[in-house]
Design a protein around this motif. Structure first.
Motif, PDB file in Angstrom:
ATOM      1  N   VAL A  55     -50.732 -25.681 -31.567  1.00 37.05           N
ATOM      2  CA  VAL A  55     -51.336 -24.917 -30.469  1.00 37.05           C
ATOM      3  C   VAL A  55     -50.873 -23.463 -30.573  1.00 37.05           C
ATOM      4  CG1 VAL A  55     -51.428 -24.584 -27.960  1.00 37.05           C
ATOM      5  CG2 VAL A  55     -51.488 -26.890 -28.889  1.00 37.05           C
ATOM      6  N   SER A  57     -50.331 -20.245 -28.392  1.00 40.33           N
ATOM      7  CA  SER A  57     -50.195 -19.842 -26.998  1.00 40.33           C
ATOM      8  C   SER A  57     -50.495 -18.344 -26.884  1.00 40.33           C
ATOM      9  CB  SER A  57     -48.753 -20.140 -26.561  1.00 40.33           C
ATOM     10  OG  SER A  57     -48.537 -19.693 -25.256  1.00 40.33           O
ATOM     11  N   ALA A  80     -55.388 -25.625 -31.449  1.00 40.67           N
ATOM     12  CA  ALA A  80     -55.982 -25.343 -30.142  1.00 40.67           C
ATOM     13  C   ALA A  80     -55.453 -23.986 -29.672  1.00 40.67           C
ATOM     14  CB  ALA A  80     -55.582 -26.421 -29.159  1.00 40.67           C
ATOM     15  N   GLU A  82     -54.322 -21.951 -26.248  1.00 37.01           N
ATOM     16  CA  GLU A  82     -54.006 -22.139 -24.829  1.00 37.01           C
ATOM     17  C   GLU A  82     -53.535 -20.829 -24.216  1.00 37.01           C
ATOM     18  OE1 GLU A  82     -51.783 -25.635 -23.873  1.00 37.01           O
ATOM     19  OE2 GLU A  82     -51.054 -24.822 -21.969  1.00 37.01           O
ATOM     20  N   LEU A 109     -57.732 -23.697 -23.718  1.00 38.87           N
ATOM     21  CA  LEU A 109     -56.974 -24.564 -22.812  1.00 38.87           C
ATOM     22  C   LEU A 109     -56.092 -23.749 -21.849  1.00 38.87           C
ATOM     23  CD1 LEU A 109     -55.733 -27.175 -25.467  1.00 38.87           C
ATOM     24  CD2 LEU A 109     -57.783 -27.312 -24.048  1.00 38.87           C
ATOM     25  N   ASP A 130     -51.090 -27.086 -20.387  1.00 40.66           N
ATOM     26  CA  ASP A 130     -52.219 -28.024 -20.452  1.00 40.66           C
ATOM     27  C   ASP A 130     -51.747 -29.344 -21.064  1.00 40.66           C
ATOM     28  OD1 ASP A 130     -54.710 -29.318 -21.232  1.00 40.66           O
ATOM     29  OD2 ASP A 130     -55.646 -27.358 -20.878  1.00 40.66           O
ATOM     30  N   GLU A 132     -53.364 -31.450 -22.571  1.00 35.74           N
ATOM     31  CA  GLU A 132     -54.038 -31.654 -23.869  1.00 35.74           C
ATOM     32  C   GLU A 132     -53.630 -30.607 -24.901  1.00 35.74           C
ATOM     33  OE1 GLU A 132     -55.821 -34.286 -24.594  1.00 35.74           O
ATOM     34  OE2 GLU A 132     -55.224 -34.882 -22.568  1.00 35.74           O
ATOM     35  N   GLY A 133     -52.826 -29.639 -24.472  1.00 33.70           N
ATOM     36  CA  GLY A 133     -52.454 -28.550 -25.376  1.00 33.70           C
ATOM     37  C   GLY A 133     -50.967 -28.537 -25.662  1.00 33.70           C
ATOM     38  N   ALA A 137     -48.444 -30.893 -28.007  1.00 30.45           N
ATOM     39  CA  ALA A 137     -48.379 -30.293 -29.355  1.00 30.45           C
ATOM     40  C   ALA A 137     -47.103 -30.679 -30.094  1.00 30.45           C
ATOM     41  CB  ALA A 137     -48.437 -28.774 -29.223  1.00 30.45           C
TER      42      ALA A 137
END
Ligand code: PTJ
Length: 227
Positions: A55, A57, A80, A82, A109, A130, A132-133, A137
Protein backbone atom coordinates in the motif's frame (compact mmCIF):
# COMPACT_ATOMS: atom_id res chain seq x y z
CA UNK A 1 4.22 23.18 -6.02
CA UNK A 2 3.67 23.12 -2.27
CA UNK A 3 2.22 26.64 -2.24
CA UNK A 4 -0.03 25.77 -5.17
CA UNK A 5 -1.07 22.59 -3.34
CA UNK A 6 -1.81 24.65 -0.25
CA UNK A 7 -4.00 27.05 -2.26
CA UNK A 8 -5.85 24.10 -3.79
CA UNK A 9 -6.60 22.60 -0.38
CA UNK A 10 -4.26 19.60 -0.63
CA UNK A 11 -1.54 20.78 1.76
CA UNK A 12 -1.83 22.04 5.35
CA UNK A 13 0.20 25.10 6.51
CA UNK A 14 2.29 22.69 8.61
CA UNK A 15 3.17 20.95 5.34
CA UNK A 16 4.96 24.09 4.13
CA UNK A 17 7.09 24.08 7.29
CA UNK A 18 7.78 20.35 6.91
CA UNK A 19 8.96 20.97 3.36
CA UNK A 20 11.35 23.67 4.57
CA UNK A 21 12.78 21.20 7.09
CA UNK A 22 13.38 18.75 4.29
CA UNK A 23 14.91 21.34 1.96
CA UNK A 24 17.49 22.33 4.58
CA UNK A 25 18.82 18.76 4.49
CA UNK A 26 18.61 18.69 0.71
CA UNK A 27 20.91 21.75 0.41
CA UNK A 28 23.45 20.12 2.70
CA UNK A 29 23.36 16.85 0.77
CA UNK A 30 24.01 18.71 -2.51
CA UNK A 31 20.46 18.56 -3.97
CA UNK A 32 21.09 15.37 -5.89
CA UNK A 33 20.31 11.67 -5.49
CA UNK A 34 23.37 10.26 -3.76
CA UNK A 35 24.75 6.73 -4.29
CA UNK A 36 23.39 5.89 -0.84
CA UNK A 37 19.93 7.07 -1.82
CA UNK A 38 20.16 5.08 -5.06
CA UNK A 39 20.83 1.94 -3.02
CA UNK A 40 17.76 2.58 -0.88
CA UNK A 41 15.65 3.36 -3.96
CA UNK A 42 16.64 -0.01 -5.40
CA UNK A 43 15.85 -1.86 -2.16
CA UNK A 44 12.51 -0.05 -1.82
CA UNK A 45 11.54 -0.86 -5.40
CA UNK A 46 12.45 -4.51 -4.89
CA UNK A 47 10.52 -4.68 -1.58
CA UNK A 48 7.40 -3.27 -3.24
CA UNK A 49 7.65 -5.84 -6.03
CA UNK A 50 8.16 -8.61 -3.47
CA UNK A 51 5.16 -7.59 -1.35
CA UNK A 52 1.89 -9.52 -1.43
CA UNK A 53 -0.27 -6.59 -0.28
CA UNK A 54 1.63 -3.33 -0.81
CA UNK A 55 0.00 0.00 0.00
CA UNK A 56 1.22 3.51 -0.82
CA UNK A 57 0.14 5.97 1.85
CA UNK A 58 -0.44 9.50 0.55
CA UNK A 59 -0.50 12.72 2.57
CA UNK A 60 -0.99 16.32 1.45
CA UNK A 61 2.65 17.03 0.62
CA UNK A 62 3.04 13.86 -1.44
CA UNK A 63 -0.18 14.59 -3.33
CA UNK A 64 1.06 18.10 -4.17
CA UNK A 65 4.57 17.05 -5.23
CA UNK A 66 4.16 13.81 -7.17
CA UNK A 67 0.58 12.61 -7.75
CA UNK A 68 1.47 11.20 -11.18
CA UNK A 69 4.35 9.10 -9.85
CA UNK A 70 2.20 7.77 -6.98
CA UNK A 71 -0.28 6.41 -9.50
CA UNK A 72 2.44 5.06 -11.82
CA UNK A 73 4.22 3.33 -8.93
CA UNK A 74 0.95 1.80 -7.70
CA UNK A 75 0.19 0.50 -11.18
CA UNK A 76 3.68 -0.93 -11.66
CA UNK A 77 3.70 -2.75 -8.30
CA UNK A 78 0.00 -3.67 -7.97
CA UNK A 79 -0.13 -1.53 -4.86
CA UNK A 80 -3.23 0.06 -3.38
CA UNK A 81 -3.26 3.82 -2.76
CA UNK A 82 -4.56 5.06 0.58
CA UNK A 83 -5.02 8.65 1.75
CA UNK A 84 -3.75 8.94 5.30
CA UNK A 85 -3.44 12.35 6.89
CA UNK A 86 -1.92 13.68 10.07
CA UNK A 87 -4.24 16.71 10.03
CA UNK A 88 -7.32 14.89 8.86
CA UNK A 89 -10.39 16.58 7.32
CA UNK A 90 -12.82 14.96 4.92
CA UNK A 91 -12.53 17.94 2.54
CA UNK A 92 -8.78 17.45 2.20
CA UNK A 93 -9.15 13.67 1.86
CA UNK A 94 -11.57 14.25 -1.02
CA UNK A 95 -9.31 16.86 -2.65
CA UNK A 96 -6.33 14.47 -2.52
CA UNK A 97 -8.42 11.60 -3.86
CA UNK A 98 -9.58 13.77 -6.82
CA UNK A 99 -6.00 14.88 -7.50
CA UNK A 100 -4.87 11.24 -7.69
CA UNK A 101 -7.84 10.33 -9.88
CA UNK A 102 -6.78 13.01 -12.38
CA UNK A 103 -3.71 10.86 -13.00
CA UNK A 104 -5.64 7.63 -13.33
CA UNK A 105 -6.00 6.30 -9.76
CA UNK A 106 -9.01 3.99 -9.64
CA UNK A 107 -9.90 2.94 -6.11
CA UNK A 108 -8.38 5.34 -3.59
CA UNK A 109 -8.68 3.90 -0.08
CA UNK A 110 -8.90 5.54 3.34
CA UNK A 111 -11.32 8.35 2.49
CA UNK A 112 -14.17 9.25 4.91
CA UNK A 113 -15.92 6.30 6.55
CA UNK A 114 -13.64 3.82 4.78
CA UNK A 115 -10.90 4.56 7.31
CA UNK A 116 -12.69 2.51 9.96
CA UNK A 117 -9.84 0.37 11.31
CA UNK A 118 -7.43 1.56 14.00
CA UNK A 119 -3.67 1.15 14.37
CA UNK A 120 -3.13 0.08 17.99
CA UNK A 121 -1.30 2.40 20.46
CA UNK A 122 -1.48 5.43 18.21
CA UNK A 123 -3.13 8.67 19.34
CA UNK A 124 -3.04 10.93 16.25
CA UNK A 125 -5.66 10.94 13.52
CA UNK A 126 -3.19 8.87 11.52
CA UNK A 127 -4.30 5.83 13.50
CA UNK A 128 -7.45 5.64 11.33
CA UNK A 129 -6.77 3.37 8.38
CA UNK A 130 -8.69 1.44 5.76
CA UNK A 131 -9.33 -2.21 6.75
CA UNK A 132 -8.76 -3.16 3.10
CA UNK A 133 -5.59 -1.08 2.83
CA UNK A 134 -2.89 -0.24 5.37
CA UNK A 135 -4.51 -2.42 8.05
CA UNK A 136 -4.14 -5.57 5.96
CA UNK A 137 -0.95 -4.60 4.10
CA UNK A 138 2.31 -6.51 4.47
CA UNK A 139 4.34 -3.59 3.10
CA UNK A 140 3.51 0.08 3.53
CA UNK A 141 5.24 2.90 1.70
CA UNK A 142 4.91 6.06 3.79
CA UNK A 143 6.77 9.00 2.23
CA UNK A 144 7.20 12.13 4.41
CA UNK A 145 5.80 10.42 7.45
CA UNK A 146 5.75 11.19 11.16
CA UNK A 147 7.61 8.88 13.52
CA UNK A 148 4.79 7.53 15.67
CA UNK A 149 2.94 5.76 12.92
CA UNK A 150 6.06 4.25 11.39
CA UNK A 151 6.89 2.74 14.76
CA UNK A 152 3.33 1.44 15.20
CA UNK A 153 3.29 -0.10 11.71
CA UNK A 154 6.61 -1.84 12.32
CA UNK A 155 5.20 -3.18 15.61
CA UNK A 156 2.26 -4.60 13.63
CA UNK A 157 4.81 -6.68 11.67
CA UNK A 158 4.70 -4.68 8.45
CA UNK A 159 7.63 -3.78 6.24
CA UNK A 160 7.80 0.02 6.21
CA UNK A 161 9.49 2.01 3.46
CA UNK A 162 9.87 5.77 3.64
CA UNK A 163 11.34 8.80 1.90
CA UNK A 164 12.75 11.35 4.34
CA UNK A 165 15.48 13.91 3.74
CA UNK A 166 16.24 13.91 7.46
CA UNK A 167 18.25 10.77 8.27
CA UNK A 168 17.92 11.59 11.98
CA UNK A 169 14.11 11.60 12.07
CA UNK A 170 12.34 8.87 14.01
CA UNK A 171 10.64 7.72 10.81
CA UNK A 172 14.00 7.40 9.06
CA UNK A 173 15.36 5.32 11.92
CA UNK A 174 12.29 3.15 12.49
CA UNK A 175 11.57 2.20 8.85
CA UNK A 176 13.22 -0.88 7.35
CA UNK A 177 14.07 1.00 4.16
CA UNK A 178 14.69 4.76 4.24
CA UNK A 179 15.37 6.76 1.10
CA UNK A 180 17.18 9.93 2.12
CA UNK A 181 16.35 11.99 -0.94
CA UNK A 182 13.91 14.60 -2.14
CA UNK A 183 10.61 12.94 -2.98
CA UNK A 184 10.52 14.79 -6.32
CA UNK A 185 13.68 12.96 -7.42
CA UNK A 186 13.14 9.65 -5.60
CA UNK A 187 9.64 8.88 -6.89
CA UNK A 188 10.39 9.06 -10.65
CA UNK A 189 13.53 6.99 -10.01
CA UNK A 190 11.44 4.35 -8.22
CA UNK A 191 8.92 4.17 -11.04
CA UNK A 192 11.72 3.55 -13.54
CA UNK A 193 13.46 0.97 -11.37
CA UNK A 194 10.32 -0.98 -10.56
CA UNK A 195 9.63 -1.28 -14.28
CA UNK A 196 13.15 -2.54 -15.02
CA UNK A 197 13.35 -4.87 -12.00
CA UNK A 198 9.95 -6.49 -12.49
CA UNK A 199 10.44 -10.21 -13.14
CA UNK A 200 14.11 -10.14 -12.14
CA UNK A 201 15.40 -13.07 -10.06
CA UNK A 202 17.54 -10.85 -7.87
CA UNK A 203 14.66 -8.99 -6.20
CA UNK A 204 14.81 -10.91 -2.91
CA UNK A 205 18.59 -10.67 -2.72
CA UNK A 206 18.45 -6.88 -3.21
CA UNK A 207 16.12 -6.61 -0.20
CA UNK A 208 18.10 -9.09 1.94
CA UNK A 209 21.42 -7.35 1.25
CA UNK A 210 20.14 -3.90 2.19
CA UNK A 211 21.32 -2.48 5.53
CA UNK A 212 19.27 0.56 6.57
CA UNK A 213 21.44 1.53 9.56
CA UNK A 214 24.58 1.53 7.45
CA UNK A 215 22.82 3.50 4.73
CA UNK A 216 21.59 6.13 7.20
CA UNK A 217 25.09 6.55 8.61
CA UNK A 218 26.41 7.14 5.09
CA UNK A 219 23.67 9.69 4.37
CA UNK A 220 24.61 11.53 7.53
CA UNK A 221 28.26 11.56 6.46
CA UNK A 222 27.26 13.21 3.15
CA UNK A 223 25.27 15.85 5.01
CA UNK A 224 28.17 16.47 7.40
CA UNK A 225 30.41 16.85 4.35
CA UNK A 226 27.97 19.43 2.96
CA UNK A 227 28.30 21.44 6.18
O1 PTJ B 1 -0.88 16.07 4.94
P1 PTJ B 1 -0.77 15.69 6.38
O2 PTJ B 1 -1.90 16.21 7.23
O3 PTJ B 1 -0.64 14.19 6.58
O4 PTJ B 1 0.58 16.33 6.98
C1 PTJ B 1 1.80 16.09 6.34
C2 PTJ B 1 3.00 16.65 7.11
C3 PTJ B 1 4.22 16.51 6.21
C4 PTJ B 1 2.75 18.11 7.44
C5 PTJ B 1 3.16 15.87 8.42
O5 PTJ B 1 3.23 14.51 8.15
C6 PTJ B 1 4.41 16.29 9.18
O6 PTJ B 1 4.44 17.26 9.93
O7 PTJ B 1 5.48 15.53 8.94
P2 PTJ B 1 6.92 15.72 9.63
O8 PTJ B 1 6.88 15.15 11.01
O9 PTJ B 1 7.42 17.09 9.42
O10 PTJ B 1 7.77 14.73 8.75
C7 PTJ B 1 8.00 14.96 7.40
C8 PTJ B 1 9.45 14.58 7.09
O11 PTJ B 1 9.61 14.66 5.68
C9 PTJ B 1 10.51 15.50 7.72
O12 PTJ B 1 11.53 14.72 8.33
C10 PTJ B 1 11.08 16.29 6.53
O13 PTJ B 1 12.46 16.51 6.66
C11 PTJ B 1 10.80 15.35 5.37
N1 PTJ B 1 10.54 16.04 4.10
C12 PTJ B 1 9.86 17.18 3.89
N2 PTJ B 1 9.80 17.47 2.58
C13 PTJ B 1 10.46 16.48 1.93
C14 PTJ B 1 10.93 15.56 2.90
N3 PTJ B 1 11.61 14.45 2.56
C15 PTJ B 1 11.81 14.23 1.24
N4 PTJ B 1 11.39 15.06 0.27
C16 PTJ B 1 10.71 16.20 0.56
N5 PTJ B 1 10.31 17.01 -0.41
Amino acid sequence: MLVDGFRRGLVVPEGLIAHGRGEAYDYLAGEHTTKTAQRAIKAASAALLLAKRPVISVNGNTAALCPKEVVELAQATNAAIEVNLFYRTVEREMAIKSELEKYGAKDVLGVGARASARIPELQSERRRVDPEGIYKADTVFVPLEDGDRTEALVKMGKTVITIDLNPLSRTAKMAQITIVDNIIRAMPAMVQLVRSLNGSRSIKKIVDDFDNKKNLKESLKTIRGGM
